[in-house]
Scaffold this active site. Structure first.
Site, mmCIF file in Angstrom:
data_model
loop_
_atom_site.group_PDB
_atom_site.id
_atom_site.type_symbol
_atom_site.label_atom_id
_atom_site.label_comp_id
_atom_site.label_asym_id
_atom_site.label_seq_id
_atom_site.Cartn_x
_atom_site.Cartn_y
_atom_site.Cartn_z
ATOM 1 N N GLU A 1 11.547 7.975 0.433
ATOM 2 C CA GLU A 1 10.853 9.262 -0.129
ATOM 3 C C GLU A 1 11.199 10.106 -0.072
ATOM 4 O O GLU A 1 10.581 11.340 1.099
ATOM 5 C CB GLU A 1 8.999 8.450 0.775
ATOM 6 C CG GLU A 1 8.532 7.232 0.077
ATOM 7 C CD GLU A 1 6.912 7.388 1.173
ATOM 8 O OE1 GLU A 1 6.507 6.620 -0.317
ATOM 9 O OE2 GLU A 1 7.091 7.897 1.772
ATOM 10 N N ASP B 1 2.655 -1.480 -0.195
ATOM 11 C CA ASP B 1 2.230 -0.761 0.633
ATOM 12 C C ASP B 1 0.746 -0.434 1.616
ATOM 13 O O ASP B 1 -0.299 -0.066 0.799
ATOM 14 C CB ASP B 1 2.253 0.987 0.056
ATOM 15 C CG ASP B 1 2.090 2.143 1.228
ATOM 16 O OD1 ASP B 1 2.402 1.684 2.612
ATOM 17 O OD2 ASP B 1 2.196 3.211 0.747
ATOM 18 N N GLU C 1 -5.547 4.685 4.006
ATOM 19 C CA GLU C 1 -5.317 4.898 3.055
ATOM 20 C C GLU C 1 -5.699 4.531 1.254
ATOM 21 O O GLU C 1 -6.268 5.950 0.800
ATOM 22 C CB GLU C 1 -3.588 5.427 3.009
ATOM 23 C CG GLU C 1 -3.649 5.825 2.137
ATOM 24 C CD GLU C 1 -1.918 5.915 1.929
ATOM 25 O OE1 GLU C 1 -0.955 5.607 2.865
ATOM 26 O OE2 GLU C 1 -0.992 6.470 1.082
ATOM 27 N N TRP D 1 5.294 4.062 -9.170
ATOM 28 C CA TRP D 1 4.601 4.788 -8.526
ATOM 29 C C TRP D 1 3.420 4.912 -9.470
ATOM 30 O O TRP D 1 2.007 5.486 -9.432
ATOM 31 C CB TRP D 1 4.802 5.685 -8.218
ATOM 32 C CG TRP D 1 5.405 6.350 -7.562
ATOM 33 C CD1 TRP D 1 6.193 5.704 -6.248
ATOM 34 C CD2 TRP D 1 6.858 7.280 -6.620
ATOM 35 N NE1 TRP D 1 6.414 6.424 -4.651
ATOM 36 C CE2 TRP D 1 7.232 7.918 -5.490
ATOM 37 C CE3 TRP D 1 6.751 8.816 -7.414
ATOM 38 C CZ2 TRP D 1 7.406 8.572 -4.719
ATOM 39 C CZ3 TRP D 1 7.048 10.209 -6.434
ATOM 40 C CH2 TRP D 1 7.472 10.064 -5.208
HETATM 41 O O1 GCW Z 1 1.465 4.946 2.713
HETATM 42 C C1 GCW Z 1 2.714 5.168 1.941
HETATM 43 C C2 GCW Z 1 1.995 6.587 2.358
HETATM 44 C C3 GCW Z 1 2.717 8.201 2.595
HETATM 45 C C4 GCW Z 1 3.308 7.636 3.608
HETATM 46 C C5 GCW Z 1 4.364 7.026 3.548
HETATM 47 C C6 GCW Z 1 4.863 5.734 4.834
HETATM 48 C C7 GCW Z 1 4.534 8.995 6.552
HETATM 49 O O2 GCW Z 1 1.406 6.744 1.147
HETATM 50 O O3 GCW Z 1 1.803 9.461 2.937
HETATM 51 O O4 GCW Z 1 3.907 8.904 4.506
HETATM 52 O O5 GCW Z 1 3.286 5.560 2.484
HETATM 53 O O6 GCW Z 1 4.846 5.210 5.293
HETATM 54 O O7 GCW Z 1 6.163 6.174 5.332
#
Ligand code: GCW
Length: 716
Positions: A309, A383, A411, A561
């Site tokens: 990212e 995620d 989240e 995404w």
């Molecule tokens: O879960 C996703 C999130 C990001 C996060 C990333 C990660 C810290 O949307 O905000 O960044 O993963 O875990 O690195």
């Protein structure tokens, strides 16, 4: 005049009682309210009246202070501190080598307790009956004191005590995604606890309460900063602040860790490269690490997010994750520090299936990491979705100690507005069988080090804590912090046992309260899955802020995404084919796991759309077509939130009004948002299935266009 004084006195009294009874959640599960059951209270009072403290050190003093605070609250009386045992009521705390305890016959128990565990027994010391709380280390004594208090808080029988407990994981660490400007990435409970601008001079009393809460569940490390890291925290000005926090945490057995931004040598070191094989870069990190240890002699090490990212990393110099991790590990090794290198990677070039990327990059590196490197793997391959299959890396890197990363901050689970008890999610993953060394190769055994004989082991939880008065936003979100610590200590505990402990300590020991609350807590994760992402749907939330449903979204700069990439709905069916006919992500699992998921008939229905493109008319075990089942699942989610709301609203008699109302209003928001998820998703998926929603399901109150047009410019 006299009359006025009386009135003032009365007012003061009523103020006092108001404050004494107001509960805002600040005290978490460490409320120490006087035990209500009078018979039990009397038994406890007789058993405990004298404390004998062996030793005098910051850790032992923290243990003593907690015991005093806890017992005086729970028993509603002053505790005395004697130096020799009285005829009855003695509690002795101290390490096993302390003068009064070294004669005890507890050798085997001490072996079992290990470095951090503890022993609570009834025995005689100097010919007097005593409750002994002891351990090999002072830290163990501290944990033992918290555990003893928990027995009383949860109204356990203490007539006979024969407890030995030791943690199954070595590292039990909270990961704060806190930025230096005090915003928190994916934080829903206010700003960061760390008041960087006031440190090191001002020490907020909350720091100590935070440390107490962590120690009470055995958490022994905290990463203070976001994995999307700023190099500034590694400058002397900030290290001094970090050291001040470390000083507060140390008596509670908590080590401090930092996130290391890979490009720090350039940003704060004046170098032109951060290439991990460059001698200047290596030297820079060695010096930086030595500097850190001057500030914080027991510094734990680094957590690193690299080449993911947009974060910098070794691949920027054509080096591998192992090259990067090892370079930092070499700098830390002389000080006994460790590197936790994250496997949550996905590069700029979108792969054919994001599911596969971490495995593709890390599996070939197994055996290439230094001994003080752990690879930290998220529980699932995408995620932190409401439900994910376990990450295939857990079954694929026997030579590397793998650390689990769970996300406590919700989240993708309704932020901290929705009541979701996450222990069932954690347990589902921990209990999953990787088959790495045949049947019974559970994820839990991989990460506690027992399967592959690693001495380093650990579990990380992305913290859900902020500066909200009640720490976590939702009163029930505290349960996830608690459950994380308890499971990191002992992953054999059930979600039921942990909920029971937490409810009793946080709210009440009244069975009329415990039983209904526990029931909805245990169901709450499945309820959320049902109204958000049933039957294996995943990643269909709003873009960027991740708030609310947006399965239609298709405008993100990269394919993976976009929700449409993940659900792949069309007129034939829905779901991501990850079998050999599709992306073949399943090949990353051991054959036994693969064969379960590969076959649509044996694939557990809750994972169907993770692995199959399922025809709308496909029949499920219920006899329903897939489309109808999807409708019913969404509906069930909504129905269960309503049940939860109703149950809670009937419990006013058992909860203080502050916390009662807080939960009540949040449950109402949750109900409305569950309806929103159900309606938006069903209306959208219906454009593909072109089938009617069964009649017994509540009709949507808006059109699809309405839901699509909703915008949330300031969603956190
Ligand atoms: O879960 C996703 C999130 C990001 C996060 C990333 C990660 C810290 O949307 O905000 O960044 O993963 O875990 O690195």
């Amino acid at each position: 005049m006299k009359k006025n004084l009386v009135i003032i006195a009365l007012l003061l009294c009523s103020f006092h009682s108001f404050f004494a009874f107001a509960e805002d959640g600040y005290d978490l599960w460490l409320r120490y309210k006087t035990i209500e059951n009078k018979t039990l209270l009397n038994t406890y009072k007789q058993a405990v009246s004298n404390i004998i403290v062996e030793g005098n050190s910051p850790v032992i003093n923290a243990a003593k202070e907690e015991l005093q605070r806890g017992l005086e609250g729970l028993l509603g009386k002053k505790i005395s501190f004697a130096s020799t045992p009285a005829y009855t009521g003695n509690v002795i705390i101290g390490t096993a080598s302390s003068p009064k305890l070294k004669g005890l016959n507890i050798r085997n128990k001490l072996i079992e307790a290990g470095e951090e565990g503890f022993i609570i027994i009834k025995t005689t010391v100097q010919n007097k009956p005593c409750i002994v709380i002891t351990a090999n280390s002072e830290k163990g004594v501290l944990y033992g004191c918290f555990s003893f208090l928990q027995l009383l808080q949860t109204n356990k029988n203490i007539q006979s005590l024969e407890i030995v407990s030791s943690p199954l994981m070595k590292l039990r660490i909270l990961n704060h995604w806190d930025n230096l400007n005090r915003t928190v990435e994916r934080g829903y409970a206010g700003f960061s606890l760390w008041k960087w601008h006031l440190l090191p001079s001002y020490i907020d009393p909350r720091y100590k309460d935070y440390a107490r809460a962590n120690a009470s569940v055995g958490i022994n490390g905290v990463v203070l900063t976001n994995v999307n890291a700023s190099a500034t925290v590694l400058t002397p000005m900030y290290l001094e602040k970090v050291a001040a926090l470390a000083n507060v945490f140390r008596p509670y057995g908590i080590k401090v860790y930092l996130t290391a931004r890979f490009s720090a040598p350039i940003e704060i070191g004046g170098l032109t490269t951060a290439d991990p094989l460059d001698e200047n870069v290596k030297r820079w990190w060695k010096n930086k690490v030595s500097e850190i240890y001057k500030f914080i002699p027991d510094f734990g090490g680094f957590l690193v997010k690299a080449n993911s990212e947009g974060q910098p990393g070794p691949q920027d110099y054509n080096r591998s994750h192992a090259d990067g991790a090892n370079m930092l590990a070499d700098a830390l090794a002389p000080h006994n520090g460790i590197v936790m290198w994250r496997a949550f990677v996905y590069s700029h070039e979108a792969p054919d299936d994001r599911f596969k990327q971490a495995y593709n990059e890390f599996e070939p590196l197994d055996g290439k990491f230094r001994e003080n490197v752990m690879v930290q793997v998220k529980n699932g391959p995408i995620d932190f979705q409401p439900r994910e299959p376990f990450h295939p890396l857990f079954g694929a890197m026997p030579k590397t100690p793998l650390m689990m990363e769970f996300q406590l901050t919700q989240e993708y689970l309704g932020f901290s507005t929705h009541l979701v008890y996450e222990a069932p999610l954690f347990k589902e993953v921990l209990n999953a069988d990787t088959y790495a060394k045949g049947k019974g190769s559970y994820v839990s055994k991989v990460i506690d080090g027992s399967l592959n004989n690693h001495s380093l082991s650990g579990m990380a939880g992305v913290a859900n804590i902020g500066d909200d008065r009640n720490w976590c936003g939702h009163p029930f979100a505290q349960a996830n912090w608690f459950a994380f610590g308890r499971l990191a200590w002992n992953h054999h505990l059930t979600e039921n046992e942990i909920a029971d402990e937490w409810i009793r300590m946080t709210f009440s020991n009244n069975e009329k309260f415990i039983s209904p609350v526990k029931q909805f807590m245990l169901q709450s994760r499945e309820t959320l899955v049902n109204y958000m992402t049933p039957l294996g749907l995943h990643h269909i939330m709003g873009y960027n802020h991740h708030y609310g449903p947006a399965p239609w979204y298709n405008e993100a700069p990269r394919a993976d995404w976009n929700p449409v990439y993940f659900h792949k709905a069309d007129t034939i069916g829905i779901g991501f084919d990850r079998t050999a006919k599709g992306s073949n992500a399943l090949a990353q699992y051991k054959p036994e796991v693969q064969s379960i998921f590969e076959n649509i008939k044996t694939c557990p229905e809750e994972f169907l759309l993770w692995f199959h493109h399922v025809p709308w008319q496909y029949r499920l075990s219920s006899g329903n077509t897939f489309w109808n089942e999807l409708c019913y699942k969404y509906n069930e989610g909504v129905t269960n939130v309503r049940k939860m709301e109703k149950t809670w609203n009937g419990l006013t008699a058992y909860v203080d009004k502050e916390r009662f109302n807080h939960v009540k209003t949040y449950l109402h928001i949750q109900e409305q948002e569950a309806v929103w998820w159900k309606n938006a998703c069903l209306l959208y998926f219906q454009t593909f299935s072109r089938l009617p929603v069964p009649n017994d399901i509540e009709k949507p109150d808006h059109t699809l266009e309405y839901y699509k047009a909703l915008e949330f410019p300031f969603a956190p």
